[in-house]
Design a protein around this motif. Structure first.
Motif, short mmCIF file in Angstrom:
data_model
loop_
_atom_site.label_atom_id
_atom_site.label_comp_id
_atom_site.label_asym_id
_atom_site.label_seq_id
_atom_site.Cartn_x
_atom_site.Cartn_y
_atom_site.Cartn_z
N ILE A 127 -5.93 -1.01 -0.65
CA ILE A 127 -5.16 -1.18 -1.89
C ILE A 127 -6.07 -1.03 -3.11
CG2 ILE A 127 -3.97 -2.91 -3.31
CD1 ILE A 127 -2.67 -3.93 -0.69
N PHE A 128 -7.23 -1.66 -3.08
CA PHE A 128 -8.18 -1.55 -4.19
C PHE A 128 -8.69 -0.12 -4.33
CE2 PHE A 128 -8.02 -6.02 -4.67
CZ PHE A 128 -8.69 -6.34 -5.83
N THR A 129 -8.98 0.51 -3.21
CA THR A 129 -9.48 1.89 -3.25
C THR A 129 -8.45 2.82 -3.87
OG1 THR A 129 -10.85 1.53 -1.28
CG2 THR A 129 -10.34 3.81 -1.87
N LEU A 130 -7.19 2.65 -3.48
CA LEU A 130 -6.13 3.49 -4.03
C LEU A 130 -5.94 3.26 -5.52
CD1 LEU A 130 -3.84 5.51 -3.66
CD2 LEU A 130 -2.36 3.61 -2.98
N ILE A 131 -5.94 1.99 -5.94
CA ILE A 131 -5.77 1.68 -7.36
C ILE A 131 -6.90 2.28 -8.18
CG2 ILE A 131 -5.83 -0.20 -9.06
CD1 ILE A 131 -4.24 -1.89 -7.10
N ARG A 132 -8.11 2.24 -7.65
CA ARG A 132 -9.24 2.78 -8.40
C ARG A 132 -9.19 4.30 -8.49
NH1 ARG A 132 -9.74 -0.49 -11.85
NH2 ARG A 132 -10.85 -2.43 -11.50
N LEU A 166 0.83 -1.20 0.00
CA LEU A 166 0.00 0.00 0.00
C LEU A 166 0.87 1.26 0.00
CD1 LEU A 166 -2.85 1.21 0.18
CD2 LEU A 166 -2.67 1.05 2.67
N LYS A 167 1.93 1.25 0.76
CA LYS A 167 2.83 2.40 0.82
C LYS A 167 3.55 2.58 -0.52
CE LYS A 167 6.69 4.31 3.49
NZ LYS A 167 7.61 4.09 4.66
N ARG A 168 4.00 1.49 -1.12
CA ARG A 168 4.73 1.59 -2.39
C ARG A 168 3.83 2.04 -3.54
NH1 ARG A 168 7.09 -2.28 -5.07
NH2 ARG A 168 5.88 -4.01 -4.22
N LEU A 169 2.55 1.69 -3.48
CA LEU A 169 1.62 2.10 -4.54
C LEU A 169 1.46 3.62 -4.62
CD1 LEU A 169 -1.23 -0.55 -4.20
CD2 LEU A 169 0.49 -0.41 -6.00
N LYS A 170 1.82 4.30 -3.54
CA LYS A 170 1.71 5.76 -3.51
C LYS A 170 2.94 6.46 -4.10
CE LYS A 170 -1.15 5.47 0.66
NZ LYS A 170 -1.27 5.80 2.11
N SER A 171 3.97 5.69 -4.43
CA SER A 171 5.17 6.29 -5.02
C SER A 171 4.86 6.82 -6.41
CB SER A 171 6.30 5.27 -5.09
OG SER A 171 6.01 4.26 -6.05
N GLU A 198 6.52 6.59 -9.19
CA GLU A 198 6.79 5.64 -10.27
C GLU A 198 5.64 4.66 -10.47
OE1 GLU A 198 10.12 2.28 -11.60
OE2 GLU A 198 10.06 3.04 -9.55
N ILE A 199 5.21 4.01 -9.39
CA ILE A 199 4.13 3.02 -9.52
C ILE A 199 2.80 3.70 -9.79
CG2 ILE A 199 2.94 1.12 -8.38
CD1 ILE A 199 5.41 0.53 -6.80
N ASP A 200 2.58 4.86 -9.18
CA ASP A 200 1.34 5.60 -9.41
C ASP A 200 1.17 5.92 -10.89
OD1 ASP A 200 -0.88 7.53 -8.12
OD2 ASP A 200 0.16 8.60 -9.72
N ALA A 201 2.22 6.41 -11.53
CA ALA A 201 2.16 6.77 -12.96
C ALA A 201 1.95 5.54 -13.82
CB ALA A 201 3.43 7.50 -13.36
N SER A 202 2.58 4.44 -13.44
CA SER A 202 2.45 3.21 -14.21
C SER A 202 1.04 2.64 -14.13
CB SER A 202 3.46 2.17 -13.71
OG SER A 202 3.47 1.03 -14.54
N ILE A 203 0.47 2.66 -12.93
CA ILE A 203 -0.90 2.17 -12.75
C ILE A 203 -1.90 3.04 -13.51
CG2 ILE A 203 -2.77 1.95 -11.06
CD1 ILE A 203 -0.76 0.82 -9.12
N GLU A 204 -1.65 4.34 -13.51
CA GLU A 204 -2.55 5.26 -14.21
C GLU A 204 -2.66 4.93 -15.69
OE1 GLU A 204 -3.03 10.10 -14.95
OE2 GLU A 204 -1.51 9.31 -13.59
N ASP A 205 -1.57 4.45 -16.30
CA ASP A 205 -1.55 4.13 -17.73
C ASP A 205 -1.79 2.66 -18.02
OD1 ASP A 205 -0.98 6.78 -18.30
OD2 ASP A 205 1.19 6.47 -18.25
N ALA A 206 -2.05 1.86 -17.00
CA ALA A 206 -2.14 0.41 -17.18
C ALA A 206 -3.43 -0.01 -17.87
CB ALA A 206 -2.01 -0.29 -15.83
N ASP A 207 -3.31 -1.06 -18.69
CA ASP A 207 -4.48 -1.72 -19.28
C ASP A 207 -4.95 -2.88 -18.41
OD1 ASP A 207 -4.51 -0.22 -21.81
OD2 ASP A 207 -2.62 -1.25 -22.21
N LEU A 208 -4.05 -3.37 -17.56
CA LEU A 208 -4.35 -4.51 -16.69
C LEU A 208 -3.42 -4.45 -15.49
CD1 LEU A 208 -5.72 -7.34 -16.24
CD2 LEU A 208 -3.82 -8.31 -17.56
N ILE A 209 -3.94 -4.80 -14.31
CA ILE A 209 -3.16 -4.78 -13.08
C ILE A 209 -3.28 -6.14 -12.40
CG2 ILE A 209 -2.88 -3.68 -10.81
CD1 ILE A 209 -4.48 -1.26 -12.23
#
Length: 268
Positions: A165-170, A108-113, A115-126
């Motif tokens: 984790i799901f809330t943050l990803i969404r 959860l902490k790393r998802l806020k970085s 690098e990962i935040d930008a990658s998830i934003e552009d992802a087609d699948l997680i």
């Protein structure tokens, strides 16, 4: 002389009108070709235009690929190869953010970085693997006196963190499907007669399945049964992580869900 000039003006006027008409005809036909092309493209199935997939894989050692003899990312290369055989997919490009030992709070902490935040934003699948180290935390801290209530207490904490984790990803990406790979019991070969451990893993998986179902665009992949009563050795030499064959079977299970629930829906 005047008559010659008049005739010359007349011929010139005819030529100009003809050129103008031809140009208009060309433009008209070109517009029609463009319109026909757009209609044709709309009529074609999406599979006619294969695309590149940007896939984010995040989580613990299962995503990092610990136990993979090729050090190429565990289940990821197997899954990439399977996805690229689909006619709708040209390339399956993975970004691997797996870190050995990660628990849900650490992920959860790393998802806020950034690098990962930008990658998830552009992802087609997680794709996520998480929870194994949260479960192991209970085993390691209470090995001499394991009790079910200890697992239940940690299970509730894991539930809250997984929901976060799901809330943050969404918040980062509302459209991409999320795949959560479930837990398995690596101790089965050692303690096959200890049914409680399998029950605990199943209960944690059922809880994760429930959270996944609430998302509406997420899928749970149960892999527990793969490692139960399997005649093949599916564990690495540490008797905890999957070996190459174990990762291949995990990839098969993930691909089975994706091909049925995600890829097929894109073709229609």
């Amino acid at each position: 002389m005047k008559k010659k000039l008049t005739l010359l003006y007349f011929i010139l006027a005819v030529v100009l009108v003809s050129c103008s008409s031809f140009e208009s005809l060309q433009k008209g036909n070109l517009n029609k070709v463009k319109e026909t092309g757009l209609e044709l493209k709309d009529a074609l199935p999406s599979s006619f235009f294969p695309k590149d997939l940007h896939i984010v894989a995040a989580g613990d050692s299962l995503t990092q690929g610990v136990g993979d003899s090729t050090n190429s990312g565990g289940y990821i290369p197997y899954l990439a190869q399977q996805l690229e055989q689909e006619k709708t997919i040209r390339n399956a490009n993975f970004e691997n953010f797996g870190v050995r030992g990660n628990r849900a709070d650490q992920l959860l902490k790393r998802l806020k970085s950034k690098e990962i935040d930008a990658s998830i934003e552009d992802a087609d699948l997680i794709i996520l693997t998480i929870g194994g180290n949260d479960l192991m935390k209970v085993v390691k801290e209470n090995f001499s006196s394991l009790k079910l209530n200890l697992f239940k207490a940690e299970q509730q904490i894991f539930k809250e963190r997984l929901q976060s984790i799901f809330t943050l990803i969404r918040k980062q990406n509302q459209e991409a499907p999320i795949v959560l790979i479930g837990l398995y019991n690596p101790f089965y070969n050692w303690f096959a007669d200890v049914k409680e451990m399998n029950q605990i893993v199943d209960e944690w998986n059922r809880q994760s399945q429930s959270l996944v179902d609430q998302d509406g665009n997420a899928y749970f992949v149960d892999i527990h049964d793969i490692f139960l009563n399997n005649e093949e050795n599916l564990l690495y030499t540490d008797y905890f992580h999957p070996n190459d064959r174990g990762y291949q079977l995990i990839a098969d299970r993930v691909y089975g869900i994706l091909s049925q629930e995600v890829v097929d829906s894109q073709e229609n």
